[in-house]
Write a protein that holds these residues in place. Structure first.
Motif, PDB file in Angstrom:
ATOM      1  N   THR A  81       0.968  -1.338  -0.035  1.00 37.75           N
ATOM      2  CA  THR A  81      -0.016  -0.008  -0.048  1.00 37.75           C
ATOM      3  C   THR A  81       0.875   1.226   0.079  1.00 37.75           C
ATOM      4  O   THR A  81       0.701   2.139  -0.750  1.00 37.75           O
ATOM      5  CB  THR A  81      -0.837  -0.040   1.188  1.00 37.75           C
ATOM      6  OG1 THR A  81      -1.774  -1.298   1.222  1.00 37.75           O
ATOM      7  CG2 THR A  81      -1.850   1.250   1.244  1.00 37.75           C
ATOM      8  N   ARG A  82       2.100   1.280   0.735  1.00 41.84           N
ATOM      9  CA  ARG A  82       2.952   2.240   0.913  1.00 41.84           C
ATOM     10  C   ARG A  82       3.433   2.597  -0.533  1.00 41.84           C
ATOM     11  O   ARG A  82       3.578   3.878  -1.103  1.00 41.84           O
ATOM     12  CB  ARG A  82       3.998   2.119   1.793  1.00 41.84           C
ATOM     13  CG  ARG A  82       5.081   3.198   1.888  1.00 41.84           C
ATOM     14  CD  ARG A  82       6.059   2.885   2.877  1.00 41.84           C
ATOM     15  NE  ARG A  82       7.314   3.720   2.841  1.00 41.84           N
ATOM     16  CZ  ARG A  82       8.247   3.513   2.096  1.00 41.84           C
ATOM     17  NH1 ARG A  82       8.424   2.468   1.228  1.00 41.84           N
ATOM     18  NH2 ARG A  82       9.360   4.506   2.009  1.00 41.84           N
ATOM     19  N   GLU A  83       3.897   1.548  -1.114  1.00 40.82           N
ATOM     20  CA  GLU A  83       4.561   1.720  -2.371  1.00 40.82           C
ATOM     21  C   GLU A  83       3.563   2.290  -3.525  1.00 40.82           C
ATOM     22  O   GLU A  83       4.182   2.705  -4.560  1.00 40.82           O
ATOM     23  CB  GLU A  83       5.268   0.401  -2.824  1.00 40.82           C
ATOM     24  CG  GLU A  83       6.410   0.093  -1.784  1.00 40.82           C
ATOM     25  CD  GLU A  83       7.618   0.962  -1.753  1.00 40.82           C
ATOM     26  OE1 GLU A  83       7.805   1.502  -3.052  1.00 40.82           O
ATOM     27  OE2 GLU A  83       8.078   1.214  -0.663  1.00 40.82           O
ATOM     28  N   LEU A  84       2.354   1.815  -3.595  1.00 38.82           N
ATOM     29  CA  LEU A  84       1.519   2.188  -4.644  1.00 38.82           C
ATOM     30  C   LEU A  84       0.839   3.453  -4.384  1.00 38.82           C
ATOM     31  O   LEU A  84       0.281   4.045  -5.463  1.00 38.82           O
ATOM     32  CB  LEU A  84       0.293   1.063  -4.481  1.00 38.82           C
ATOM     33  CG  LEU A  84       0.426  -0.234  -4.967  1.00 38.82           C
ATOM     34  CD1 LEU A  84      -0.782  -1.236  -4.742  1.00 38.82           C
ATOM     35  CD2 LEU A  84       0.647  -0.078  -6.362  1.00 38.82           C
ATOM     36  N   LYS A  85       1.166   4.110  -3.444  1.00 35.46           N
ATOM     37  CA  LYS A  85       0.478   5.505  -3.288  1.00 35.46           C
ATOM     38  C   LYS A  85       0.923   6.575  -4.461  1.00 35.46           C
ATOM     39  O   LYS A  85       0.241   7.221  -5.067  1.00 35.46           O
ATOM     40  CB  LYS A  85       0.749   6.043  -1.917  1.00 35.46           C
ATOM     41  CG  LYS A  85      -0.233   5.353  -0.719  1.00 35.46           C
ATOM     42  CD  LYS A  85       0.012   6.081   0.746  1.00 35.46           C
ATOM     43  CE  LYS A  85      -0.746   5.261   1.552  1.00 35.46           C
ATOM     44  NZ  LYS A  85      -0.760   6.111   3.136  1.00 35.46           N
ATOM     45  N   PRO A  86       2.304   6.439  -4.451  1.00 30.89           N
ATOM     46  CA  PRO A  86       2.924   7.161  -5.637  1.00 30.89           C
ATOM     47  C   PRO A  86       2.448   6.962  -7.011  1.00 30.89           C
ATOM     48  O   PRO A  86       2.089   7.733  -7.870  1.00 30.89           O
ATOM     49  CB  PRO A  86       4.445   7.272  -5.663  1.00 30.89           C
ATOM     50  CG  PRO A  86       4.743   6.691  -4.123  1.00 30.89           C
ATOM     51  CD  PRO A  86       3.370   5.901  -3.946  1.00 30.89           C
ATOM     52  N   VAL A  87       1.989   5.573  -7.366  1.00 30.27           N
ATOM     53  CA  VAL A  87       1.393   5.192  -8.583  1.00 30.27           C
ATOM     54  C   VAL A  87       0.149   5.586  -8.772  1.00 30.27           C
ATOM     55  O   VAL A  87      -0.370   6.164  -9.799  1.00 30.27           O
ATOM     56  CB  VAL A  87       1.673   3.705  -8.614  1.00 30.27           C
ATOM     57  CG1 VAL A  87       1.023   3.392  -9.918  1.00 30.27           C
ATOM     58  CG2 VAL A  87       3.009   3.265  -8.557  1.00 30.27           C
TER      59      VAL A  87
END
Length: 271
Positions: free
Chosen positions: A31-37
């Protein structure tokens, strides 16, 4: 001698702390890594340029020059290759994101959290698979009107296989980034040096049946070749075949080795 006593409030707070689980940790990291995407959805469309270029420019060359080499049609042979290529390029470059986190100190802050080390790798690798799944849907939707037959069951299994394989590639990519973090330019040298021979020997772009004998032998030691063969079988609707079995073996072994190397590298970097 003093004794430590917990008040009812402290005891309740201690008991209410969620028990850590690998699945929950992976979800948090992903979830943390997907936020910028999610904040920049145009990156998904930008990532479509390379696979579409290969489909538009390379596909017609195959269709015109090697028409008899593809039993089910050139697109049934080539579209799965493009999906594997997209996974290969996407997950093998994930270590570049880790190099950026080394510069900003974000990686060190993640290491002091109670998240498991394996979740840091798996969550980040799975994050790369989310836009790749989106790109796969677009590629399939674009090619379906051009004599590409979609077998939904095989396609779902094929994407699951790519996810497992992508976890392994992503973990290896992170291990490489950790190893060269003081000379980050080496990441791209090593990545490109291994990427293209592995890709060519897999028979992804051209069939190896007419190639020299040494190349056929070398291809047997390339795990990507088994994944490519499995994807072609799956997208043709052949789920229960030997090619699919060997593809799963290659994907699982790659994931196991990648996670082993990646976790050990991350533990050493935290020391």
């Amino acid at each position: 001698m003093t004794t430590l006593t917990l008040s009812p409030v402290d005891l309740a707070a201690t008991q209410d702390q969620p028990r850590r689980s690998l699945v929950r940790d992976i979800q948090i990291v992903m979830t943390r890594e997907l936020k910028p995407v999610l904040r920049d959805p145009f990156s998904l469309l930008f990532g479509m340029i390379q696979p579409l270029v290969f489909l538009v420019l390379f596909g017609p060359l195959l269709s015109g020059s090697m028409r008899g080499a593809f039993g089910d049609g050139v697109w049934q042979w080539f579209v799965p290759s493009i999906l594997v290529m997209t996974t290969l390029f996407g997950t093998s470059t994930t270590g570049a994101n880790l190099l950026f986190e080394f510069q900003t100190g974000a990686h060190e802050r993640m290491l002091v959290t109670p998240l498991s080390r394996s979740s840091l790798l798996i969550g980040r690798a799975l994050k790369e698979m989310v836009p790749l799944f989106g790109q796969a849907v677009i590629v399939i939707a674009v090619m379906t009107p051009f004599a590409f037959d979609l077998h939904l069951g095989g396609a779902v299994v094929g994407m699951a296989l790519l996810a497992v394989f992508g976890i392994g590639l992503g973990a290896f990519s992170y291990a490489l980034a950790i190893a060269v973090r003081k000379q980050d330019w080496m990441f791209w040298v090593v990545q490109q040096t291994f990427l293209f021979p592995v890709m060519i020997l897999s028979g992804m772009l051209l069939p190896l049946e007419t190639g020299p004998g040494w190349m056929k032998v070398a291809a047997k030691f390339d795990p990507l070749s088994y994944v490519v063969d499995a994807e072609r079988a799956l997208f043709s609707g052949d789920v229960l075949t030997t090619a699919v079995l060997w593809g799963w073996v290659a994907a699982i072994v790659t994931a196991a080795l990648g996670l082993t190397v990646g976790i050990r590298s991350m533990l050493r970097s935290a020391g």
